[in-house]
Design an enzyme around this catalytic site. Sequence first.
Site, PDB file in Angstrom:
ATOM      1  N   ASN A 120       0.859  -1.188   0.000  1.00  0.00           N
ATOM      2  CA  ASN A 120       0.000   0.000   0.000  1.00  0.00           C
ATOM      3  C   ASN A 120       0.897   1.240   0.000  1.00  0.00           C
ATOM      4  O   ASN A 120       1.747   1.397   0.877  1.00  0.00           O
ATOM      5  CB  ASN A 120      -0.892  -0.035   1.247  1.00  0.00           C
ATOM      6  CG  ASN A 120      -1.976   1.015   1.186  1.00  0.00           C
ATOM      7  OD1 ASN A 120      -1.784   2.094   0.632  1.00  0.00           O
ATOM      8  ND2 ASN A 120      -3.122   0.691   1.766  1.00  0.00           N
ATOM      9  N   CYS A 128      -5.235   1.055  -1.317  1.00  0.00           N
ATOM     10  CA  CYS A 128      -5.832  -0.257  -1.081  1.00  0.00           C
ATOM     11  C   CYS A 128      -6.979  -0.515  -2.062  1.00  0.00           C
ATOM     12  O   CYS A 128      -7.235  -1.647  -2.449  1.00  0.00           O
ATOM     13  CB  CYS A 128      -6.325  -0.398   0.353  1.00  0.00           C
ATOM     14  SG  CYS A 128      -7.455   0.902   0.860  1.00  0.00           S
ATOM     15  N   HIS A 152     -11.324   1.488   4.167  1.00  0.00           N
ATOM     16  CA  HIS A 152     -10.329   0.524   3.708  1.00  0.00           C
ATOM     17  C   HIS A 152     -10.987  -0.431   2.727  1.00  0.00           C
ATOM     18  O   HIS A 152     -12.144  -0.823   2.905  1.00  0.00           O
ATOM     19  CB  HIS A 152      -9.787  -0.238   4.922  1.00  0.00           C
ATOM     20  CG  HIS A 152      -8.685  -1.188   4.586  1.00  0.00           C
ATOM     21  ND1 HIS A 152      -7.552  -0.807   3.908  1.00  0.00           N
ATOM     22  CD2 HIS A 152      -8.547  -2.521   4.851  1.00  0.00           C
ATOM     23  CE1 HIS A 152      -6.759  -1.855   3.762  1.00  0.00           C
ATOM     24  NE2 HIS A 152      -7.346  -2.911   4.329  1.00  0.00           N
ATOM     25  N   ASP A 207      -5.741  -8.439   1.399  1.00  0.00           N
ATOM     26  CA  ASP A 207      -5.803  -7.190   2.147  1.00  0.00           C
ATOM     27  C   ASP A 207      -4.417  -6.546   2.086  1.00  0.00           C
ATOM     28  O   ASP A 207      -3.580  -6.761   2.957  1.00  0.00           O
ATOM     29  CB  ASP A 207      -6.230  -7.495   3.587  1.00  0.00           C
ATOM     30  CG  ASP A 207      -6.483  -6.234   4.407  1.00  0.00           C
ATOM     31  OD1 ASP A 207      -6.948  -6.356   5.542  1.00  0.00           O
ATOM     32  OD2 ASP A 207      -6.212  -5.128   3.894  1.00  0.00           O
TER      33      ASP A 207
END
Length: 1116
Positions: free
Chosen positions: A201, A206, A453, A470
Amino acid sequence: MTLMTPPPLDQQEDDEMLVPHTEFTEGPQPMEVAQAETATAADAQSVDDPPSARFTWTIDNFSRFNTKKLYSDVFVVGGYKWRILVFPKGNNVDHLSMYLDVADSTNLPYGWSRYAQFSLTVINQLHQKYSIRKDTQHQFNSRESDWGFTSFMPLGELYDPGRGYLVNDSCIVEADVAVRRVIDYWSHDSKKETGYVGLKNQGATCYMNSLLQTLYHIPYFRKAVYHMPTTENDIPSGSIPLALQSLFYKLQYSDTSVATKELTKSFGWDTYDSFMQHDVQELNRVLSEKLEDKMKGTVVEGTIQQLFEGHHMNYIECINVDYKSTRKESFYDLQLDVKGCRDVYASFDKYVEVERLEGDNKYHAEQHGLQDARKGVLFIDFPPVLQLQLKRFEYDFMRDTMVKINDRYEFPLQLDLDRENGKYLSPEADRSVRNLYTLHSVLVHSGGVHGGHYYAYIRPTLSDQWFKFDDERVTKEDVKRALEEQYGGEEELPQTNPGFNNSPFKFTKYSNAYMLVYIRESDKEKVICNVDEKDIAEHLRIRLKKEQEEKEHKRKEKAEAHLYTIIKVARSEDLLEQIGKDVYFDLVDHDKVRSFRIQKQITFNLFKEEVAKEFGIPVQFQRFWLWAKRQNHTYRPNRPLTPQEEAQSVGQLREVSNKANNAELKLFLEVEIGQDLRPVPPPEKTKEDILLFFKLYDPSKEELRYVGRLFVKGSGKPLEILTKLNEMAGFAPDQEIELYEEIKFEPNVMCEHIDNRLTFRSSQLEDGDIVCFQKPPQMGSNEQCRYPDVPSFLEYMHNRQVVRFRSLEKSKEDEFCLELSKLHTYDDVVERVANHLGLDDPSKIRLTSHNCYSQQPKPQPIKYRGVDHLSDMLVHYNQTSDILYYEVLDIPLPELQGLKTLKVAFHHATKDEVVIHTIRLPKQSTVGDVINDLKTKVELSHPSAELRLLEVFYHKIYKIFPHNEKIENINDQYWTLRAEEIPEEEKNLGPHDRLIHVYHFTKDTTQNQVQVQNFGEPFFLVIHEGEALADVKMRIQKKLQAPDEEFSKWKFAFLSLGRPEYLQDSDIVSNRFQRRDIYGAWEQYLGLEHSDNAPKRSYAANQNRHTFEKPVKIYN
């Protein structure tokens, strides 16, 4: 937004836990749970919500299990495999024992451990509020791989049919598991744990990372990216294709997370852009447009359209005049409403909702003025990869701001867009395309309208295993996590004090699905294709090794090239090769014919020259036919190409022939062979001419083969071509033959006799039709054919089913296979099995179906003639198996089904033995009938002795059966049925005498609380009013013939619900047994406490044999 974790669950004091086969003096100390923190930055990294899941296990035929322990199916929580372990008869206690078990503990690496909070529940199926739930927490490791409750609930309660824990002999057990980890975020090795790596990131990227992972895991897209041409002088930061190739290459082969800086630079973003959160949908569209543009003029031109582009039709239709306006539009994704819609289907319903234009909102129709009209949208086609953008954000006019919709919104694993007879499709849609989609990825937004997020749940191969991507971290996840937990809505936190009537605490779930990607089932093989080193290395080698001039030249060549068309050409040689081997219905498998890859703009006449080179057939001798899919789902040559069509380009012709699938053009090449076996020009075809294809059937060989094709006149009759057909078949010219038309085969075979005296047109024959013919069946011949004619043979081929049979006793091993028909009746199937086994009486065969999910036999066998056909035996929910289990019975199944079989243990009054008898009686019989039957088999102490039947379980007597009770519902699979003589003293009870239960017991002192364990044979004893314990003891010693020395060590106690109150010799025993209305008389008894010195040997459904049991003999 604060991520909330349920508070730690307090361990209840009265629920002592024991790991099976291991004893503990005290439970291990719980590890410290990492608490989630509040996410403050717009895109801050936050600790995961504790992975949690509920697993529900319905255990059918619970009381029939003879095994000591049962394991549930494996379920995954937090990337770990778990299962429930149950001891139906208790783990050496008279309670149900239940534990949570690490399913793969034996395969885990040395030193493994995991920590979980969990609860186990036995559901009360009558009153949910009486369900029994117990909570605990444990650090699992190799020494303690299971943990739970040895005394979960008394077996007496569990098995009492009135209590509601066992209904229709099914017990429902639930496990709620939350995996708590001491978070060590950076030590997680995604590649090692999952086989995949994440993306770094850059600060707030993201949203881009989740989209890139989704696109990367569409292999067809990835392959296209790899095949995008790049030049030697290109640098990744200045070339989107090269940057994306480089990124995808690293995702595939790197062991650590991959940086995205080169890619964002190639987008022209500066650092500030990278830290500004964009919108996934916006990025998706911009990236798609960029790639589409970059792919133009390359071998992968059109990939974006092929994968993602669908079309819908906007229409306005006047109500009162004949006027309709339509406009076709393409889409790469669909925006679906979330607000007011419960699920994806509701959103699609809303999407195609018809709007009425009336009143002030009338429609202005050309030449008709203002008109009332209907306005709407219908879909012409959907793409192979369907991207659904969920409208989670919308403008709130009342508050003058954007708001996020966190409402619950469901989406299915399988999405059927053909539902309700294709309600979403326009009239021009190709209904032969099956629009059934499988969920591939779920992009999630966690947070509010001003930030949050993004991450993605993806199943790269469409298997059951989901992965969470993630940013840098990739973890294995279960389907519940990917689906249900992303529906949004409200979540209920576990109550801290479940015993109190406090209202549950609900909170809005700010993490929910924002974009869904579905892949069409029929395109799955194409989209989820194999991408290996060859795909990548070739283009990277080109970039590295070729000089710039060569590369530029190559790019120029590709810039001039256009999309290619795949042309599949079927010939008579293919039909000869395939019919009767690969195909029986229709004419050919197009995947096995010669295919040509031709540039779209090449004229078809030029393509014919390519065919001439390939097959050696001069152009003037070629005639091509278009194939057509008929309404009955058959696929036949439909008409020859016209000279005008042959003058068109391949691309134009492809669009004419097959609007639904622009990738392929399917043709049949007709070549006429002259007498010298050389090609000749095709005959002129008029409207009167019909092209028919012929198959020959040989009943004796059960063989079908292709013999050729003929043009016939519509006004002609089959009689006129019989000689020609005999010649094609190799028969004598005057051989009598019968003709049938093969009409269709789905869902059922349709094959009809053709009347030789009617014209072909009267028989409704047309171009491309198939005629099957054969010699007529020989009547009265010694040689009987299984399938004497074409219809019966085609029916057989359509319904043929090879079944693997296994003995029920060896349920893992295939014993033999039989070729059967799905239409075989129950009688047909058992007869074939009996013949194979050499059994004279097929009714002694009992079959059991296969459970496709557990890969085990179903608990209940198939009843005699309980199903109509073999197909019914093989189906399990929506799956079909090819396995059946069989047993050979000692009596015919219809007779057995009318009987009840009971195993009864007879305890002799004077001899020291127990004899087990198998008794079979009609189901309508009573306990009295059992006793009368038993009297003819056992040795009584005297001729007038009376018997009674008891239900004994784990060394307690639960019931004396009344003589008039029907035996049909008595269960001897789990309880022990005990028969014994009624002692004379019990027959003459005085008004104040009491019949009490007497049980042997020991106290288990290895645990924190006193636990009573019963053993040995329970019995009844008459106690008289005012009788002291000293007198009762004398009678018990005499009854049990216990030696003085040992008997002197015994203690006597009154037990109620497991709690002993010790008695003195002077105590009046009857005073303790005053209450007659207590629930479960077996829970109040006179206990004889002494050591259990007997070796533990099993008999009667795994119950342990102890001192003061009699030796067992078994006579069946």
